[in-house]
Design a protein around this motif. Structure first.
Motif, PDB file in Angstrom:
ATOM      1  N   ALA A  95       0.825  -1.207   0.000  1.00 11.56           N
ATOM      2  CA  ALA A  95       0.000   0.000   0.000  1.00 11.56           C
ATOM      3  C   ALA A  95       0.862   1.261   0.000  1.00 11.56           C
ATOM      4  O   ALA A  95       0.557   2.250  -0.681  1.00 11.56           O
ATOM      5  N   GLY A  96       1.965   1.239   0.769  1.00  4.70           N
ATOM      6  CA  GLY A  96       2.841   2.401   0.822  1.00  4.70           C
ATOM      7  C   GLY A  96       3.507   2.687  -0.513  1.00  4.70           C
ATOM      8  O   GLY A  96       3.597   3.843  -0.945  1.00  4.70           O
ATOM      9  N   ALA A  97       3.968   1.639  -1.184  1.00  3.85           N
ATOM     10  CA  ALA A  97       4.624   1.819  -2.476  1.00  3.85           C
ATOM     11  C   ALA A  97       3.660   2.385  -3.515  1.00  3.85           C
ATOM     12  O   ALA A  97       4.008   3.298  -4.278  1.00  3.85           O
ATOM     13  N   TRP A  98       2.441   1.880  -3.528  1.00  3.95           N
ATOM     14  CA  TRP A  98       1.472   2.372  -4.507  1.00  3.95           C
ATOM     15  C   TRP A  98       0.917   3.741  -4.138  1.00  3.95           C
ATOM     16  O   TRP A  98       0.522   4.514  -5.015  1.00  3.95           O
ATOM     17  N   LEU A  99       0.915   4.068  -2.857  1.00  5.65           N
ATOM     18  CA  LEU A  99       0.515   5.414  -2.451  1.00  5.65           C
ATOM     19  C   LEU A  99       1.502   6.445  -2.985  1.00  5.65           C
ATOM     20  O   LEU A  99       1.106   7.470  -3.557  1.00  5.65           O
ATOM     21  N   VAL A 100       2.786   6.176  -2.809  1.00  4.61           N
ATOM     22  CA  VAL A 100       3.808   7.107  -3.323  1.00  4.61           C
ATOM     23  C   VAL A 100       3.709   7.236  -4.840  1.00  4.61           C
ATOM     24  O   VAL A 100       3.781   8.336  -5.397  1.00  4.61           O
ATOM     25  N   THR A 101       3.511   6.114  -5.521  1.00  2.00           N
ATOM     26  CA  THR A 101       3.410   6.143  -6.984  1.00  2.00           C
ATOM     27  C   THR A 101       2.185   6.931  -7.436  1.00  2.00           C
ATOM     28  O   THR A 101       2.244   7.700  -8.406  1.00  2.00           O
ATOM     29  N   THR A 102       1.075   6.771  -6.732  1.00  2.00           N
ATOM     30  CA  THR A 102      -0.146   7.486  -7.101  1.00  2.00           C
ATOM     31  C   THR A 102      -0.015   8.982  -6.827  1.00  2.00           C
ATOM     32  O   THR A 102      -0.548   9.808  -7.570  1.00  2.00           O
ATOM     33  N   ILE A 103       0.680   9.331  -5.752  1.00  2.00           N
ATOM     34  CA  ILE A 103       0.941  10.754  -5.484  1.00  2.00           C
ATOM     35  C   ILE A 103       1.740  11.359  -6.633  1.00  2.00           C
ATOM     36  O   ILE A 103       1.427  12.456  -7.132  1.00  2.00           O
ATOM     37  N   LEU A 104       2.776  10.660  -7.070  1.00  2.00           N
ATOM     38  CA  LEU A 104       3.559  11.139  -8.211  1.00  2.00           C
ATOM     39  C   LEU A 104       2.695  11.232  -9.462  1.00  2.00           C
ATOM     40  O   LEU A 104       2.811  12.188 -10.242  1.00  2.00           O
ATOM     41  N   ASP A 105       1.816  10.260  -9.651  1.00  2.00           N
ATOM     42  CA  ASP A 105       0.914  10.269 -10.796  1.00  2.00           C
ATOM     43  C   ASP A 105       0.038  11.517 -10.777  1.00  2.00           C
ATOM     44  O   ASP A 105      -0.184  12.174 -11.811  1.00  2.00           O
ATOM     45  N   TYR A 106      -0.463  11.868  -9.597  1.00  2.00           N
ATOM     46  CA  TYR A 106      -1.278  13.079  -9.477  1.00  2.00           C
ATOM     47  C   TYR A 106      -0.476  14.316  -9.875  1.00  2.00           C
ATOM     48  O   TYR A 106      -0.968  15.178 -10.638  1.00  2.00           O
ATOM     49  N   TYR A 107       0.742  14.427  -9.370  1.00  5.02           N
ATOM     50  CA  TYR A 107       1.517  15.635  -9.666  1.00  5.02           C
ATOM     51  C   TYR A 107       1.915  15.714 -11.139  1.00  5.02           C
ATOM     52  O   TYR A 107       2.058  16.800 -11.691  1.00  5.02           O
ATOM     53  N   VAL A 108       2.079  14.565 -11.782  1.00  4.38           N
ATOM     54  CA  VAL A 108       2.355  14.570 -13.226  1.00  4.38           C
ATOM     55  C   VAL A 108       1.160  15.128 -13.984  1.00  4.38           C
ATOM     56  O   VAL A 108       1.298  16.020 -14.835  1.00  4.38           O
ATOM     57  N   VAL A 109      -0.042  14.631 -13.688  1.00  2.00           N
ATOM     58  CA  VAL A 109      -1.220  15.125 -14.407  1.00  2.00           C
ATOM     59  C   VAL A 109      -1.521  16.570 -14.016  1.00  2.00           C
ATOM     60  O   VAL A 109      -1.999  17.362 -14.840  1.00  2.00           O
ATOM     61  N   ALA A 110      -1.216  16.941 -12.770  1.00  2.00           N
ATOM     62  CA  ALA A 110      -1.415  18.331 -12.362  1.00  2.00           C
ATOM     63  C   ALA A 110      -0.523  19.272 -13.169  1.00  2.00           C
ATOM     64  O   ALA A 110      -0.937  20.375 -13.551  1.00  2.00           O
ATOM     65  N   LEU A 111       0.713  18.848 -13.447  1.00  2.00           N
ATOM     66  CA  LEU A 111       1.603  19.653 -14.279  1.00  2.00           C
ATOM     67  C   LEU A 111       1.058  19.782 -15.701  1.00  2.00           C
ATOM     68  O   LEU A 111       1.247  20.822 -16.349  1.00  2.00           O
ATOM     69  N   CYS A 112       0.393  18.749 -16.180  1.00  2.00           N
ATOM     70  CA  CYS A 112      -0.237  18.832 -17.501  1.00  2.00           C
ATOM     71  C   CYS A 112      -1.358  19.868 -17.495  1.00  2.00           C
ATOM     72  O   CYS A 112      -1.464  20.705 -18.402  1.00  2.00           O
ATOM     73  N   VAL A 113      -2.200  19.834 -16.457  1.00  2.00           N
ATOM     74  CA  VAL A 113      -3.292  20.802 -16.344  1.00  2.00           C
ATOM     75  C   VAL A 113      -2.737  22.219 -16.219  1.00  2.00           C
ATOM     76  O   VAL A 113      -3.229  23.157 -16.850  1.00  2.00           O
TER      77      VAL A 113
END
Length: 280
Positions: A95-113
Motif C-alpha cells: 500500500a505504501g509503495a502504490w501510495l507514493v506512486t499514485t501521489i507522483l501520478d497526481y503531480y504529473v497530471v497536475a503539471l499537464c493541467v
C-alpha cells in the motif's frame, strides 16, 4: 462583431457541447472569411507547423517527454517491486509503495493541467491556480474549468476552430466538473476525519490503503480536465482513444497528449469567446 447563423449552421453549433471542427463544412473551414470570423470570436489560426518549431514550444515538449518518461520508469519500478495484482490492501509495504506512486501520478497530471492554464491565463493568475492545484488538490483543477467556462471559455484548444456551444451544454459541463470536484472533496474530508494525515502512519496498512484510494480519486478528478480537452479538441475516435488511454495508463499518456498538442497544434492555449450570446 456578430455572427448571422443560418438554421443549418445554428443546428450544427448546438449539436454538441464543445463544438466539433467537423461541424463546419469543408468549404467553410477553408474559407478566408469564415476563418476571420472565427479568429475574431476567440479562435486562433492553427499555424501549427510554424508554432511547433518555436524554441519555447520545443522546450515545453521536451519537458513533458522527460516528465512522462520519468514517471513511466518509476511506475515500472513499482510494478517490479510490488506487483499490482493481486491487490494487497492489508500489506503496508504494498500500500505504501502504490501510495507514493499514485501521489507522483497526481503531480504529473497536475503539471499537464497547469500547462494549459499557463498558456491561457496571465502569469500571476495562472501561478495562483498552480499553487492551489498543487497544494490543495483536484478540487481547484475542476474549479478552474468551471471559472474558465463561466467566463466564456471552451475546453477546446484555441488553435482548433470550433462553433460556439449552446448555453445549456456549457452549464451542463460546468455542473459535471463541479460535481467531480465536490465529490473528491467529500472523500478527502472523510479521509482526513477518519484517518488524519498527521502523524503519517507508514506501517499502518489500513491508513495507507485509505489514503491510496483518496489519492486515486485525486488523480482521476484532475485527469478529467485533460480528458475534457481531448474530447473537445479531437474527433470522436481520437477523443475515445486518448480518454481510455489516460484512464488506464495514467501520467505518461497525459504527458503524451500534451506533447501531441504542442507539436501538432503549436500551443496549449484554450479557446475563449467574448460572450456566449453572440449568435443571433
Amino acid at each position: 462583431l456578430k455572427l448571422k447563423a443560418t438554421p443549418d449552421l445554428r443546428g450544427r453549433m448546438n449539436c454538441c457541447c464543445y463544438g466539433d471542427p467537423r461541424a463546419l463544412a469543408p468549404g467553410e473551414a477553408g474559407d478566408a472569411h469564415t476563418t476571420g470570423r472565427l479568429q475574431a470570436n476567440g479562435w486562433e489560426d492553427a499555424g501549427a507547423a510554424s508554432k511547433a518549431k518555436q524554441p519555447g514550444v520545443q522546450v515545453a515538449a521536451a519537458f513533458y517527454v522527460a516528465l512522462g518518461l520519468f514517471f513511466a520508469a518509476w511506475l515500472g519500478k513499482t510494478l517490479v517491486e510490488q506487483p499490482l495484482f493481486p491487490l494487497q490492501p492489508d500489506n503496508a509495504a504494498w500500500a505504501g509503495a502504490w501510495l507514493v506512486t499514485t501521489i507522483l501520478d497526481y503531480y504529473v497530471v497536475a503539471l499537464c493541467v497547469v500547462g494549459f492554464i499557463f498558456s491561457t491565463e496571465s502569469f500571476f493568475v495562472a501561478l495562483l491556480w498552480c499553487i492551489l492545484i498543487k497544494l490543495l488538490g483536484a478540487l481547484f483543477a475542476c474549479a478552474y474549468v468551471v471559472v474558465h467556462l463561466g467566463k466564456g471559455g471552451l475546453l477546446a484548444l484555441a488553435s482548433v476552430p470550433h462553433a460556439p456551444p449552446s448555453k445549456l451544454c456549457t452549464y451542463a459541463t460546468m455542473a459535471v466538473y463541479a460535481v467531480i470536484g465536490l465529490a473528491f472533496t467529500a472523500r478527502l474530508v472523510w479521509t482526513l476525519t477518519n484517518y488524519p494525515l498527521h502523524p503519517i502512519q507508514s506501517d499502518n496498512a489500513e491508513w495507507l490503503t485509505q489514503w491510496l484510494l483518496t489519492t486515486i480519486g485525486d488523480y482521476y478528478a484532475c485527469s478529467s480536465v485533460v480528458i475534457g480537452v481531448a474530447i473537445a479538441s479531437e474527433g470522436p475516435v481520437g477523443a475515445a482513444l486518448w480518454t481510455v488511454a489516460q484512464l488506464v495508463l495514467g501520467g505518461p499518456v497525459n504527458c503524451a497528449f500534451v506533447v501531441y498538442c504542442l507539436l501538432t497544434r503549436g500551443s496549449l492555449k484554450l479557446a475563449t469567446m467574448p460572450t456566449l450570446g453572440m449568435i443571433q
